[in-house]
Design a protein around this motif. Structure first.
Motif, PDB file in Angstrom:
ATOM      1  N   ALA A  48      -1.642  13.338  18.089  1.00 54.36           N
ATOM      2  CA  ALA A  48      -1.184  13.509  19.474  1.00 54.36           C
ATOM      3  C   ALA A  48      -0.957  14.990  19.773  1.00 54.36           C
ATOM      4  O   ALA A  48      -1.334  15.486  20.832  1.00 54.36           O
ATOM      5  CB  ALA A  48       0.093  12.707  19.711  1.00 54.36           C
ATOM      6  N   ASP A  49      -0.368  15.695  18.817  1.00 59.71           N
ATOM      7  CA  ASP A  49      -0.108  17.134  19.005  1.00 59.71           C
ATOM      8  C   ASP A  49      -1.403  17.926  19.158  1.00 59.71           C
ATOM      9  O   ASP A  49      -1.389  19.046  19.660  1.00 59.71           O
ATOM     10  CB  ASP A  49       0.709  17.693  17.823  1.00 59.71           C
ATOM     11  N   ALA A  50      -2.519  17.340  18.675  1.00 63.40           N
ATOM     12  CA  ALA A  50      -3.820  18.009  18.792  1.00 63.40           C
ATOM     13  C   ALA A  50      -4.665  17.358  19.897  1.00 63.40           C
ATOM     14  O   ALA A  50      -5.895  17.521  19.922  1.00 63.40           O
ATOM     15  CB  ALA A  50      -4.540  17.960  17.442  1.00 63.40           C
ATOM     16  N   GLY A  51      -4.017  16.596  20.781  1.00 65.19           N
ATOM     17  CA  GLY A  51      -4.712  16.041  21.950  1.00 65.19           C
ATOM     18  C   GLY A  51      -5.574  14.825  21.667  1.00 65.19           C
ATOM     19  O   GLY A  51      -6.540  14.560  22.378  1.00 65.19           O
ATOM     20  N   MET A  52      -5.200  14.055  20.620  1.00 63.94           N
ATOM     21  CA  MET A  52      -6.006  12.882  20.274  1.00 63.94           C
ATOM     22  C   MET A  52      -5.144  11.637  20.121  1.00 63.94           C
ATOM     23  O   MET A  52      -3.951  11.723  19.818  1.00 63.94           O
ATOM     24  CB  MET A  52      -6.774  13.140  18.969  1.00 63.94           C
ATOM     25  N   LEU A  53      -5.786  10.483  20.323  1.00 61.64           N
ATOM     26  CA  LEU A  53      -5.120   9.192  20.122  1.00 61.64           C
ATOM     27  C   LEU A  53      -5.610   8.601  18.802  1.00 61.64           C
ATOM     28  O   LEU A  53      -6.824   8.482  18.596  1.00 61.64           O
ATOM     29  CB  LEU A  53      -5.488   8.233  21.256  1.00 61.64           C
ATOM     30  N   LEU A  54      -4.656   8.219  17.947  1.00 58.32           N
ATOM     31  CA  LEU A  54      -5.013   7.491  16.725  1.00 58.32           C
ATOM     32  C   LEU A  54      -5.057   6.014  17.112  1.00 58.32           C
ATOM     33  O   LEU A  54      -4.018   5.367  17.256  1.00 58.32           O
ATOM     34  CB  LEU A  54      -3.972   7.753  15.626  1.00 58.32           C
ATOM     35  N   VAL A  55      -6.266   5.502  17.290  1.00 61.05           N
ATOM     36  CA  VAL A  55      -6.463   4.136  17.796  1.00 61.05           C
ATOM     37  C   VAL A  55      -6.171   3.107  16.710  1.00 61.05           C
ATOM     38  O   VAL A  55      -5.393   2.175  16.900  1.00 61.05           O
ATOM     39  CB  VAL A  55      -7.908   3.994  18.332  1.00 61.05           C
ATOM     40  N   ASP A  56      -6.816   3.290  15.553  1.00 60.44           N
ATOM     41  CA  ASP A  56      -6.588   2.397  14.404  1.00 60.44           C
ATOM     42  C   ASP A  56      -7.067   3.085  13.132  1.00 60.44           C
ATOM     43  O   ASP A  56      -7.711   4.145  13.201  1.00 60.44           O
ATOM     44  CB  ASP A  56      -7.281   1.026  14.600  1.00 60.44           C
ATOM     45  N   TYR A  57      -6.745   2.518  11.980  1.00 52.25           N
ATOM     46  CA  TYR A  57      -7.200   3.098  10.715  1.00 52.25           C
ATOM     47  C   TYR A  57      -7.058   2.088   9.597  1.00 52.25           C
ATOM     48  O   TYR A  57      -6.285   1.140   9.688  1.00 52.25           O
ATOM     49  CB  TYR A  57      -6.417   4.369  10.352  1.00 52.25           C
ATOM     50  N   LYS A  58      -7.817   2.347   8.538  1.00 50.74           N
ATOM     51  CA  LYS A  58      -7.808   1.486   7.356  1.00 50.74           C
ATOM     52  C   LYS A  58      -7.308   2.285   6.155  1.00 50.74           C
ATOM     53  O   LYS A  58      -7.745   3.416   5.936  1.00 50.74           O
ATOM     54  CB  LYS A  58      -9.238   0.995   7.110  1.00 50.74           C
ATOM     55  N   LEU A  59      -6.415   1.694   5.394  1.00 45.97           N
ATOM     56  CA  LEU A  59      -5.938   2.348   4.165  1.00 45.97           C
ATOM     57  C   LEU A  59      -6.199   1.447   2.961  1.00 45.97           C
ATOM     58  O   LEU A  59      -6.185   0.227   3.085  1.00 45.97           O
ATOM     59  CB  LEU A  59      -4.429   2.616   4.248  1.00 45.97           C
ATOM     60  N   GLU A  60      -6.440   2.093   1.816  1.00 46.10           N
ATOM     61  CA  GLU A  60      -6.551   1.357   0.544  1.00 46.10           C
ATOM     62  C   GLU A  60      -5.534   1.929  -0.425  1.00 46.10           C
ATOM     63  O   GLU A  60      -5.377   3.154  -0.510  1.00 46.10           O
ATOM     64  CB  GLU A  60      -7.954   1.529  -0.064  1.00 46.10           C
ATOM     65  N   PHE A  61      -4.872   1.042  -1.133  1.00 44.85           N
ATOM     66  CA  PHE A  61      -3.854   1.455  -2.101  1.00 44.85           C
ATOM     67  C   PHE A  61      -4.245   1.022  -3.511  1.00 44.85           C
ATOM     68  O   PHE A  61      -5.055   0.122  -3.699  1.00 44.85           O
ATOM     69  CB  PHE A  61      -2.507   0.817  -1.758  1.00 44.85           C
ATOM     70  N   GLY A  62      -3.609   1.678  -4.482  1.00 43.13           N
ATOM     71  CA  GLY A  62      -3.793   1.294  -5.874  1.00 43.13           C
ATOM     72  C   GLY A  62      -2.493   1.512  -6.624  1.00 43.13           C
ATOM     73  O   GLY A  62      -1.500   1.991  -6.048  1.00 43.13           O
ATOM     74  N   VAL A  63      -2.521   1.158  -7.889  1.00 44.23           N
ATOM     75  CA  VAL A  63      -1.320   1.278  -8.719  1.00 44.23           C
ATOM     76  C   VAL A  63      -1.529   2.402  -9.730  1.00 44.23           C
ATOM     77  O   VAL A  63      -2.579   2.474 -10.383  1.00 44.23           O
ATOM     78  CB  VAL A  63      -1.030  -0.051  -9.453  1.00 44.23           C
ATOM     79  N   PHE A  64      -0.548   3.303  -9.809  1.00 43.51           N
ATOM     80  CA  PHE A  64      -0.568   4.398 -10.789  1.00 43.51           C
ATOM     81  C   PHE A  64       0.772   4.378 -11.516  1.00 43.51           C
ATOM     82  O   PHE A  64       1.812   4.566 -10.892  1.00 43.51           O
ATOM     83  CB  PHE A  64      -0.762   5.745 -10.084  1.00 43.51           C
ATOM     84  N   LYS A  65       0.751   4.101 -12.812  1.00 49.09           N
ATOM     85  CA  LYS A  65       1.972   4.029 -13.622  1.00 49.09           C
ATOM     86  C   LYS A  65       3.034   3.163 -12.929  1.00 49.09           C
ATOM     87  O   LYS A  65       4.197   3.563 -12.784  1.00 49.09           O
ATOM     88  CB  LYS A  65       2.506   5.437 -13.900  1.00 49.09           C
ATOM     89  N   GLY A  66       2.614   2.011 -12.427  1.00 51.40           N
ATOM     90  CA  GLY A  66       3.550   1.037 -11.857  1.00 51.40           C
ATOM     91  C   GLY A  66       3.900   1.249 -10.400  1.00 51.40           C
ATOM     92  O   GLY A  66       4.530   0.394  -9.779  1.00 51.40           O
ATOM     93  N   GLU A  67       3.451   2.378  -9.818  1.00 52.76           N
ATOM     94  CA  GLU A  67       3.828   2.688  -8.439  1.00 52.76           C
ATOM     95  C   GLU A  67       2.631   2.491  -7.488  1.00 52.76           C
ATOM     96  O   GLU A  67       1.494   2.798  -7.851  1.00 52.76           O
ATOM     97  CB  GLU A  67       4.285   4.157  -8.377  1.00 52.76           C
ATOM     98  N   ILE A  68       2.908   2.006  -6.275  1.00 55.73           N
ATOM     99  CA  ILE A  68       1.849   1.889  -5.251  1.00 55.73           C
ATOM    100  C   ILE A  68       1.583   3.278  -4.669  1.00 55.73           C
ATOM    101  O   ILE A  68       2.502   3.960  -4.211  1.00 55.73           O
ATOM    102  CB  ILE A  68       2.283   0.925  -4.120  1.00 55.73           C
ATOM    103  N   VAL A  69       0.312   3.674  -4.722  1.00 54.88           N
ATOM    104  CA  VAL A  69      -0.083   5.017  -4.274  1.00 54.88           C
ATOM    105  C   VAL A  69      -1.261   4.870  -3.296  1.00 54.88           C
ATOM    106  O   VAL A  69      -2.153   4.034  -3.510  1.00 54.88           O
ATOM    107  CB  VAL A  69      -0.495   5.885  -5.499  1.00 54.88           C
ATOM    108  N   LEU A  70      -1.253   5.692  -2.241  1.00 49.22           N
ATOM    109  CA  LEU A  70      -2.357   5.679  -1.273  1.00 49.22           C
ATOM    110  C   LEU A  70      -3.605   6.299  -1.903  1.00 49.22           C
ATOM    111  O   LEU A  70      -3.559   7.433  -2.388  1.00 49.22           O
ATOM    112  CB  LEU A  70      -1.957   6.464  -0.014  1.00 49.22           C
TER     113      LEU A  70
END
Ligand code: ADP
Ligand code: UDP
Length: 238
Positions: A167-189
């Protein structure tokens, strides 16, 4: 860090082992695909642009306290990332209706979604990434209840950070997809955040600045990605 053998080649990135078992090298290629790999093209500079874009966004998310896999840029098209055990579900948040939501529910593209929606899709090209839910994910062992709660929480945190950034750069974030995984027991993007996996519109004109340009044959795909990078202040090599 020493690059070792290729672990996997996806539709847009290749993954290499390194001499450190905790880290991988993620290589962003120029290959661009849509419709579960049915439409494929090479777009010059896209790999470089997305690698720099992803490193910049992941840096902003890390600064906001979100655990991310990117460690550092290795070259224009490669980054060093933590080696995650990826969970086979994709988390999608939508702020504005577009894409499959419109096709599925018959809602008009462009309407505001309040509160933003959260959807889960199974990562499976052969099945065309079907929409699933938390119950199915738990039963089939794609993720535990605790992992799903954490992924949802982090996905919304990402929305708060990135909605403002764009928004600060004049754009709309309409939607997005994220994938996560596990690293040493923790959820990481993991994976990437780039215009390949989100929708970005100019806030004034609502011009599409993301992979919909490729999906819809609008042209100027990488040029749009570069324009977004420029608005965010990302320095790209000439
Ligand atoms: P796809 O598999 O959908 O064709 P890509 O071409 O983007 O996608 O391939 C990248 C692959 O690397 C994806 O399967 C993604 O889940 C995986 N991946 C991304 N980040 C990591 C990571 N940090 N550790 C392990 N695997 C990762
Ligand atoms: N998305 C993605 N990979 C996928 C599916 C979706 O990166 O396999 C992204 C897509 O770019 C968009 C958001 O997730 O920003 C929502 O996609 P949608 O469900 O509308 O699907 P589409 O219409 O893109 O097939």
């Amino acid at each position: 860090m020493q690059k070792r053998e290729q672990l996997y080649a996806g539709k847009a990135k290749s993954v290499y082992l390194t001499d450190d078992p905790d880290y991988l090298i993620l290589e962003f290629r120029d290959d661009t695909s849509a419709f579960d790999g049915e439409k494929v093209e090479k777009l010059a500079r896209k790999g470089m642009v997305n690698n720099h874009f992803n490193a910049f966004i992941m840096g902003k998310l890390a600064a906001a306290g979100i655990p991310v896999h990117v460690e550092r840029l290795l070259s224009d098209t490669q980054s060093v990332v933590k080696k995650l055990d990826m969970l086979p579900v994709e988390c999608v948040v939508r702020n504005i209706a577009a894409g499959s939501l419109c096709r599925r529910l018959g809602v008009k593209e462009g309407i505001d979604l309040t509160p933003p929606t959260f959807e889960l899709f199974l990562k499976n090209d052969a099945l065309h990434d079907p929409m699933v839910n938390e119950s199915l994910a738990e039963t089939f062992g794609w993720a535990t209840a605790a992992q799903l709660t954490r992924m949802k929480e982090l996905t919304y945190q990402v929305n708060a950070v990135l909605k403002k950034l764009f928004a600060d750069a004049g754009m709309l974030l309409v939607d997005y997809k994220l994938e996560f995984g596990v690293f040493k027991g923790e959820i990481v993007l993991g994976d990437e955040f780039s215009p390949d996996g989100c929708r970005l519109w100019d806030a004034e004109t609502r011009e599409k600045l993301d992979k919909d340009r490729f999906r819809q044959g609008l042209g100027g795909v990488v040029e749009a990605y570069e324009a977004v990078a420029d608005r965010l202040g990302i320095k790209l090599p000439k």
